[in-house]
Write an enzyme that holds these catalytic residues in place. Sequence first.
Site, PDB file in Angstrom:
ATOM      1  NE  ARG A 122      -7.385  -8.340   2.389  1.00  0.00           N
ATOM      2  CZ  ARG A 122      -6.449  -7.411   2.444  1.00  0.00           C
ATOM      3  NH1 ARG A 122      -6.415  -6.448   1.539  1.00  0.00           N
ATOM      4  NH2 ARG A 122      -5.549  -7.416   3.386  1.00  0.00           N
ATOM      5  CB  VAL A 123     -12.561  -4.536   2.416  1.00  0.00           C
ATOM      6  CG1 VAL A 123     -12.156  -3.116   2.792  1.00  0.00           C
ATOM      7  CG2 VAL A 123     -13.585  -4.498   1.276  1.00  0.00           C
ATOM      8  N   GLY A 124      -9.223  -4.576   2.885  1.00  0.00           N
ATOM      9  CA  GLY A 124      -8.124  -4.548   3.853  1.00  0.00           C
ATOM     10  C   GLY A 124      -8.157  -3.322   4.739  1.00  0.00           C
ATOM     11  CB  THR A 161      -0.785  -0.095   1.323  1.00  0.00           C
ATOM     12  OG1 THR A 161      -1.474  -1.321   1.293  1.00  0.00           O
ATOM     13  CG2 THR A 161      -1.704   1.042   1.563  1.00  0.00           C
ATOM     14  N   GLY A 217      -2.718  -6.232   5.982  1.00  0.00           N
ATOM     15  CA  GLY A 217      -3.822  -5.481   6.585  1.00  0.00           C
ATOM     16  C   GLY A 217      -4.618  -6.262   7.601  1.00  0.00           C
ATOM     17  CB  THR A 253       2.336  -0.332   3.913  1.00  0.00           C
ATOM     18  OG1 THR A 253       3.584  -0.581   4.542  1.00  0.00           O
ATOM     19  CG2 THR A 253       2.213   1.135   3.657  1.00  0.00           C
ATOM     20  N   GLY A 254       1.329  -3.185   4.243  1.00  0.00           N
ATOM     21  CA  GLY A 254       1.631  -4.586   4.503  1.00  0.00           C
ATOM     22  C   GLY A 254       0.375  -5.362   4.849  1.00  0.00           C
TER      23      GLY A 254
HETATM   24  N1  GLY Z   1      -2.330  -2.997   3.735  1.00  0.00           N
HETATM   25  C1  GLY Z   1      -3.001  -3.299   2.561  1.00  0.00           C
HETATM   26  C2  GLY Z   1      -3.878  -4.443   2.602  1.00  0.00           C
HETATM   27  O1  GLY Z   1      -3.681  -5.338   3.409  1.00  0.00           O
HETATM   28  O2  GLY Z   1      -4.777  -4.483   1.807  1.00  0.00           O
END
Ligand code: GLY
Length: 320
Positions: A210-212, A182, A236, A233-234
């Site tokens: 899927r929503v992060g 991200t 989620g 980031t990374g």
């Molecule tokens: N940090 C981004 C995600 O996991 O979608």
Amino acid sequence: MTDPVIIGSERSEAGLPTGMEVLSRGGSALDAVEAAMRRCEDNLADHYVGTGGLPNAQGVVELDASVMLGSSRSFGSVGALRGYPNPISVARAVLERLPQHCMLVGEGAALFAEENGFTTAELLTDEARALWRAQLLAAGAAESAKSVEGENTAAVAGDRRYRSESLDLVRRLAPHEGPWGTINIIALDAAGEMCVGVSTSGYPFKYPGRVGDSAVPGAGNWCDLRAGGAACTGRGELSMRGGTARTIVELMAGGEQPAEACRLGLADAATLPDEFRAELRALALTPDGRHGGAAGQFGSVYAVMTTGSTEPELHPRAVL
Ligand code: GLY
């Protein structure tokens, strides 16, 4: 008057100079974050945001993004948005034009984008499709890929396999090697307002829908002018379970410096059991312009610009 500053995660360098131009002209933190993030979303070489982002397990790009303002804690986000190349702008429209809600997802988010005059585009580039196909084949879809003719062979085969073994496939479609993630951008404007923006194509090859954390307040994005803003980031799923962005801001409210607050927030998330290998990273900014970041591995950096900068300066993140 506050000295404006804008910071961002890895690969935000494509957008920070545009954001700093906005701030230098006396523009708002929200305008700066949106302008900077749009540049990143339009960067075809970046496979983690906007056009060119990596698709879901079925080969469809679904984007998440959010913006949050520090003075009011107003929040706008979109999740699993298909077909619109600049989700940061749609998230901003949710914040400004739909005050009764904070978040729209899927079909509703796309309907809102259409009704608000945003234009659609093809988001899956040839390069991102090739990366997805390579992952499908590596994950074992090769056999069924052979049995289907046509240009979109891997897509069709992967789709079939996906339907029969969907959860198992997603488990094996891990993010490819190397830094992924991200983009976070945090801006502080001359009037003292702060805005945190987050945009992503999400976990590579994720389960459709899927929503992060990028769309979720407190997880990937949190901004409170009393203490500062933070973003992640990374992986989620970890920051959603840890409430990591908000944890970091609360740590700063308790007196921690930004880098240490990020490190402690990540350390808390790292206590959660998780069998997937992707790491989490964070960065934070205070209302008086102090900033810092943390990551799970050596060599991670974040970028900073002030009004005196000619280009983004890279700063090391603290290591967990
Ligand atoms: N940090 C981004 C995600 O996991 O979608």
